[in-house]
Write an enzyme that holds these catalytic residues in place. Structure first.
Site, PDB file in Angstrom:
ATOM      1  N   GLU A 251       1.293  -1.249  -0.278  1.00 61.03           N
ATOM      2  CA  GLU A 251       0.355  -0.354   0.121  1.00 61.03           C
ATOM      3  C   GLU A 251       1.042   1.366  -0.135  1.00 61.03           C
ATOM      4  O   GLU A 251       1.762   1.386   0.778  1.00 61.03           O
ATOM      5  CB  GLU A 251      -0.365   0.479   1.386  1.00 61.03           C
ATOM      6  CG  GLU A 251      -1.961  -1.251   1.158  1.00 61.03           C
ATOM      7  CD  GLU A 251      -2.597  -0.782   0.388  1.00 61.03           C
ATOM      8  OE1 GLU A 251      -3.348  -0.532  -0.506  1.00 61.03           O
ATOM      9  OE2 GLU A 251      -4.063  -2.082   0.232  1.00 61.03           O
TER      10      GLU A 251
ATOM     11  N   CYS B 110      -3.404   8.394   3.680  1.00 60.13           N
ATOM     12  CA  CYS B 110      -3.057   8.214   2.121  1.00 60.13           C
ATOM     13  C   CYS B 110      -4.153   8.327   1.552  1.00 60.13           C
ATOM     14  O   CYS B 110      -3.696   8.083   0.141  1.00 60.13           O
ATOM     15  CB  CYS B 110      -2.641   6.393   2.097  1.00 60.13           C
ATOM     16  SG  CYS B 110      -3.690   5.431   3.003  1.00 60.13           S
TER      17      CYS B 110
HETATM   18  P1  NAP Z   1       8.223   4.753   4.660  1.00 62.88           P
HETATM   19  O1  NAP Z   1       9.494   5.728   5.120  1.00 62.88           O
HETATM   20  O2  NAP Z   1       8.152   4.272   3.433  1.00 62.88           O
HETATM   21  O3  NAP Z   1       7.609   4.032   5.455  1.00 62.88           O
HETATM   22  C1  NAP Z   1       7.160   2.843   6.380  1.00 62.88           C
HETATM   23  C2  NAP Z   1       7.648   1.766   6.597  1.00 62.88           C
HETATM   24  O4  NAP Z   1       8.673   1.262   5.778  1.00 62.88           O
HETATM   25  C3  NAP Z   1       8.269   1.685   8.383  1.00 62.88           C
HETATM   26  O5  NAP Z   1       7.929   1.712   8.733  1.00 62.88           O
HETATM   27  C4  NAP Z   1       9.886   2.393   8.057  1.00 62.88           C
HETATM   28  O6  NAP Z   1      10.302   2.372   8.938  1.00 62.88           O
HETATM   29  C5  NAP Z   1       9.878   0.734   6.580  1.00 62.88           C
HETATM   30  N1  NAP Z   1      10.891   0.659   5.860  1.00 62.88           N
HETATM   31  C6  NAP Z   1      11.454   1.541   5.704  1.00 62.88           C
HETATM   32  N2  NAP Z   1      12.888   1.408   4.876  1.00 62.88           N
HETATM   33  C7  NAP Z   1      12.738   0.199   5.422  1.00 62.88           C
HETATM   34  C8  NAP Z   1      13.511  -1.063   4.496  1.00 62.88           C
HETATM   35  N3  NAP Z   1      14.432  -1.091   3.071  1.00 62.88           N
HETATM   36  N4  NAP Z   1      12.878  -2.440   4.562  1.00 62.88           N
HETATM   37  C9  NAP Z   1      11.937  -2.310   5.431  1.00 62.88           C
HETATM   38  N5  NAP Z   1      10.941  -1.325   6.370  1.00 62.88           N
HETATM   39  C10 NAP Z   1      10.996  -0.354   5.791  1.00 62.88           C
HETATM   40  O7  NAP Z   1       6.813   5.599   4.866  1.00 62.88           O
HETATM   41  P2  NAP Z   1       6.404   6.560   5.553  1.00 62.88           P
HETATM   42  O8  NAP Z   1       7.017   8.089   5.798  1.00 62.88           O
HETATM   43  O9  NAP Z   1       6.186   5.755   6.964  1.00 62.88           O
HETATM   44  O10 NAP Z   1       4.650   6.733   5.826  1.00 62.88           O
HETATM   45  C11 NAP Z   1       4.096   7.603   4.781  1.00 62.88           C
HETATM   46  C12 NAP Z   1       3.745   7.314   3.090  1.00 62.88           C
HETATM   47  O11 NAP Z   1       3.050   6.244   3.387  1.00 62.88           O
HETATM   48  C13 NAP Z   1       2.855   8.397   2.475  1.00 62.88           C
HETATM   49  O12 NAP Z   1       3.794   8.273   1.358  1.00 62.88           O
HETATM   50  C14 NAP Z   1       1.323   8.230   2.536  1.00 62.88           C
HETATM   51  O13 NAP Z   1       0.872   7.585   1.554  1.00 62.88           O
HETATM   52  C15 NAP Z   1       2.094   6.016   2.749  1.00 62.88           C
HETATM   53  N6  NAP Z   1       0.587   5.445   3.213  1.00 62.88           N
HETATM   54  C16 NAP Z   1      -0.326   4.377   2.369  1.00 62.88           C
HETATM   55  C17 NAP Z   1      -1.131   4.185   3.011  1.00 62.88           C
HETATM   56  C18 NAP Z   1      -2.030   3.413   1.878  1.00 62.88           C
HETATM   57  O14 NAP Z   1      -2.906   2.679   2.626  1.00 62.88           O
HETATM   58  N7  NAP Z   1      -2.199   2.981   0.417  1.00 62.88           N
HETATM   59  C19 NAP Z   1      -1.499   4.666   3.806  1.00 62.88           C
HETATM   60  C20 NAP Z   1      -1.241   4.410   5.263  1.00 62.88           C
HETATM   61  C21 NAP Z   1       0.555   5.981   4.317  1.00 62.88           C
HETATM   62  P3  NAP Z   1      11.044   3.584   9.712  1.00 62.88           P
HETATM   63  O15 NAP Z   1       9.830   4.335  10.476  1.00 62.88           O
HETATM   64  O16 NAP Z   1      11.750   2.495  11.196  1.00 62.88           O
HETATM   65  O17 NAP Z   1      11.813   4.283   8.963  1.00 62.88           O
END
Ligand code: NAP
Length: 518
Positions: free
Chosen positions: A257, A296
Site C-alpha cells: 500500500e 494516504c
Molecule cells: P516509509 O518511509 O516508506 O516507511 C514505511 C515503513 O517502512 C516504516 O515502518 C519504515 O520504518 C519502514 N521501512 C523503511 N525502510 C525500510 C526497508 N528498507 N525495509 C523494510 N522496512 C522499511 O513511509 P512513511 O513515511 O512511514 O509513511 C508515509 C507514506 O505512507 C506516505 O507516502 C503515504 O501515502 C503512505 N501511506 C499509504 C497508505 C496506504 O494504505 N496506501 C496508508 C498510510 C500511508 P521506519 O519508520 O523505521 O523508517
C-alpha cells in the site's frame, strides 16, 4: 533518559541493546520514549511466531479465532483513554483525528470478529463448488483455502499506528496466521502500547502477536516460503520491499500500500449554490485537515468544471480560513500537527515543488498557531493551490505532499476530467459529486480501473456517506499502479492474502468432507 520501549518477540519482552531512537511530542518538542531493535535474535523471533504461534492459531476454528478478535476489542476499549493521550502526545492529533486511528481500529476488529463468527467452527474454507473433471461426476475438483503456515510481517507507516496495525492483524489472526508488526518509528509508541496491553491481558496464544520497534534492518531477510509481508508506506520503500531477495527467492506474497494522488471530481451539473457543490467543498476541506492531511486516502487534486474554478476556490478558501491550528490539547484547535519535524520539512519542500507549477489560492501556512510555539511545533495550516493549466502542471499529478495541501484543477469536459484523474497513475480513491445518477454511474465505471475505490456523493447521501478518506472494512482498500497494487479489507476477501488456495481432486464422497470441522 526516557523509557526504552521493549520489543515483544519469542514470547517475551526484550529491550534492544542500543541507546534507542527518541520519539517526540511534535507539538511541545519533548522526548517521550525511545525504541530500539538492536541485537534481537530475529531468526528466533520469526521461528517462534511461525511455529508456536502459527500452530496454536491453526488449531482453532474460525469462530474461535473470531472470539480472540472480540477479546482484543475488549482490551483496547478498556484502555481507550490512554491511547488517546498517547496519540495526542506522539502524533499531535486532536481528539476527532485520534478517533479515526483508534476507534477506526476497534471498529474494524469488531467487524472481523462478527464476520469470523459467521464462518463457524471450521478450519478449512470451501472455495466454490465441486466441478466434475470427466464425463461422469465420479471424479471432481474442489478448491479450498487453508491458512498459510507462515508468519505475517506487517510493516506500517507512521500515520496510523493503531488502525494500521489492526486492519491488517484482524484478517491475519482470523485466518490463523501469527503477526509480527513493525510500526513506523516516529509514532511507534501507540502500536507498542496496544500490543503490550493485549499481551498482558493474555487473550492470544503465545507467539500470535509480536512487535518490533525501531530499525527495519534484517526483518525482510527472515521471510521464508510460506510467510507474507504487508507493507504500508512510501512508493520508494514499497519498491525496496517488492524487489527484496527474500520475496523473489521464496515467492513471498507481498501486499504493497503506497502513496497516492487521490482526487475529487465535481460533475458539470453541480453549479455553485447546488447541494453537490457544497458537498464537494465540505469534503475537500475535511480531507485536507483531518490528521493534518496525513492520510494516504486524502484528496490531493480537485477537478472542477472550468467555469466553476473561481467559485470553488473561494468557497474552499473561506472554510479553510476558519480552521484553527495548533496544540491539540486546546479545545479550540481543530487541526493539530504533523508527526515530526522531518514531515514538516517534507511538506514545506513539497509545497515549493508544487508552487513552481501552481499558484496559491489560500495560504494558511503562515497563520498564527494556537497555544503552540512555531519554532518548536510541527504545525502547518492548510494551503490550497491551483492552476488553470491542469494538463501542463505535471508535478501536481506526481508529487504527493503528505500534509494539509490540495490543488484545484479546471477541466473542459468530463472526458478531460477522467483523463486528469488517470494521471495519478493508479490511486486509492476518487470521489464524485453531482446529482445526475446516470452520469455519476458512468463516470464511476470509467474511473474504476484506475482506483481501488470510487466514492460517489449525491445530495441523497449527503448526510449518511462514510467519507471520501474513511477506509471501511467492508470495502476494498488499495489501488493499482502507483498506489502499490495492494488489496486490503473488502470483507472476508481480505482473508485470501493469508490463505493458500488448493484444488482437491477426488471422489464426491471425499470432497463432501472438505470444508467441515477437521
Ligand atoms: P516509509 O518511509 O516508506 O516507511 C514505511 C515503513 O517502512 C516504516 O515502518 C519504515 O520504518 C519502514 N521501512 C523503511 N525502510 C525500510 C526497508 N528498507 N525495509 C523494510 N522496512 C522499511 O513511509 P512513511 O513515511 O512511514 O509513511 C508515509 C507514506 O505512507 C506516505 O507516502 C503515504 O501515502 C503512505 N501511506 C499509504 C497508505 C496506504 O494504505 N496506501 C496508508 C498510510 C500511508 P521506519 O519508520 O523505521 O523508517
Amino acid at each position: 533518559m526516557t523509557e526504552l520501549l521493549p520489543n515483544f518477540v519469542a514470547g517475551r519482552w526484550q529491550a534492544g541493546s542500543g541507546e534507542g531512537v527518541p520519539l517526540f511530542d511534535p507539538v511541545l518538542g519533548t522526548e517521550l520514549a525511545r525504541v530500539d531493535a538492536t541485537g534481537l535474535d530475529l531468526t528466533n523471533a520469526f521461528g517462534f511466531a511461525r511455529d508456536t504461534g502459527g500452530a496454536a492459531l491453526r488449531a482453532l476454528t474460525y469462530r474461535e479465532r473470531a472470539a480472540l478478535l472480540g477479546a482484543i476489542v475488549k482490551v483496547l476499549q478498556a484502555n481507550r483513554d490512554l491511547y488517546y493521550d498517547i496519540a495526542t502526545a506522539n502524533s499531535g492529533t486532536v481528539k476527532n483525528d485520534s478517533a479515526v486511528d483508534i476507534d477506526g481500529a476497534i471498529f474494524t476488529l469488531g467487524q472481523y470478529a462478527r464476520w469470523g463468527e459467521a464462518l463457524g467452527d471450521v478450519r478449512v474454507l470451501a472455495d466454490g463448488d465441486a466441478v466434475k473433471l470427466g464425463k461422469e461426476p465420479v471424479f471432481q475438483s474442489r478448491h479450498i483455502q487453508v491458512p498459510t503456515p507462515g508468519v505475517a510481517l506487517l510493516i506500517n507507516a507512521f500515520n496510523f499506528p493503531s488502525w494500521g496495525l489492526w486492519e491488517k492483524a484482524a484478517p491475519a489472526l482470523l485466518s490463523g496466521v501469527p503477526v509480527i508488526v513493525k510500526p513506523g518509528t516516529s509514532t511507534a509508541w501507540l502500536t507498542q502500547r496496544m500490543v503490550r496491553d493485549v499481551v498482558d491481558a493474555g487473550v492470544l496464544p503465545a507467539g500470535a502477536l509480536s512487535v518490533i520497534c525501531g530499525s527495519s534492518q534484517g526483518l525482510m531477510d527472515q521471510l521464508q516460503v510460506f510467510d507474507v509481508v504487508s507493507f504500508t508506506g512510501s512508493a520508494e520503500t514499497g519498491a525496496v520491499i517488492r524487489s527484496h531477495p527474500s520475496v523473489s527467492k521464496h515467492s513471498v506474497r507481498a501486499n504493497i500500500e503506497a502513496d497516492s494522488l487521490n482526487s475529487a471530481l465535481l460533475l458539470p451539473d453541480a453549479a455553485p449554490g447546488s447541494e453537490a457543490f457544497d458537498l464537494l467543498v465540505r469534503e475537500v476541506v475535511r480531507e485536507m485537515t483531518v490528521k493534518s492531511g496525513q492520510k494516504c486516502t486524502a484528496i490531493r487534486r480537485v477537478m472542477v468544471p472550468a467555469a466553476h474554478y473561481d467559485a470553488v476556490a473561494e468557497a474552499i478558501g473561506a472554510k479553510l480560513a476558519a480552521v484553527t491550528v495548533g496544540n491539540p490539547r486546546n479545545e479550540s484547535v481543530r487541526m493539530g500537527s504533523l508527526v515530526s519535524r522531518a514531515q514538516l520539512n517534507a511538506v514545506r519542500e513539497g509545497l515549493e515543488v508544487l508552487k513552481a507549477q501552481a499558484g496559491v489560492l489560500y495560504d494558511g501556512s503562515q497563520a498564527p498557531l494556537v497555544d503552540a510555539d512555531p519554532a518548536v511545533a510541527c504545525c502547518i495550516g492548510p494551503v490550497l493551490l491551483g492552476t488553470r493549466d491542469a494538463d501542463g502542471a505535471g508535478r501536481v499529478h506526481e508529487v504527493e505532499v503528505f500534509g494539509p495541501v490540495a490543488t484545484l484543477l479546471p477541466y473542459r469536459d468530463i472526458d478531460h476530467a477522467v483523463a486528469l484523474a488517470h494521471r495519478g497513475q493508479g490511486s486509492l480513491v476518487t470521489s464524485l459529486y453531482g446529482a445526475d445518477d446516470a452520469a455519476l454511474g458512468q463516470v464511476a465505471v470509467q474511473l474504476a480501473a484506475s482506483h481501488g475505490r470510487v466514492h460517489v456523493i449525491t445530495p441523497a447521501v449527503g448526510k449518511t456517506h462514510t467519507g471520501h478518506g474513511n477506509v471501511m472494512p467492508m470495502s476494498l482498500h488499495g489501488g493499482p499502479g502507483r498506489a502499490g497494487g495492494g488489496a486490503e479489507l473488502g470483507g472476508l476477501r481480505a482473508l485470501d492474502f493469508y490463505h493458500r488456495r488448493s484444488a482437491i481432486q477426488a471422489s464426491p464422497e471425499v470432497l463432501a468432507r472438505l470444508g467441515t470441522a477437521s
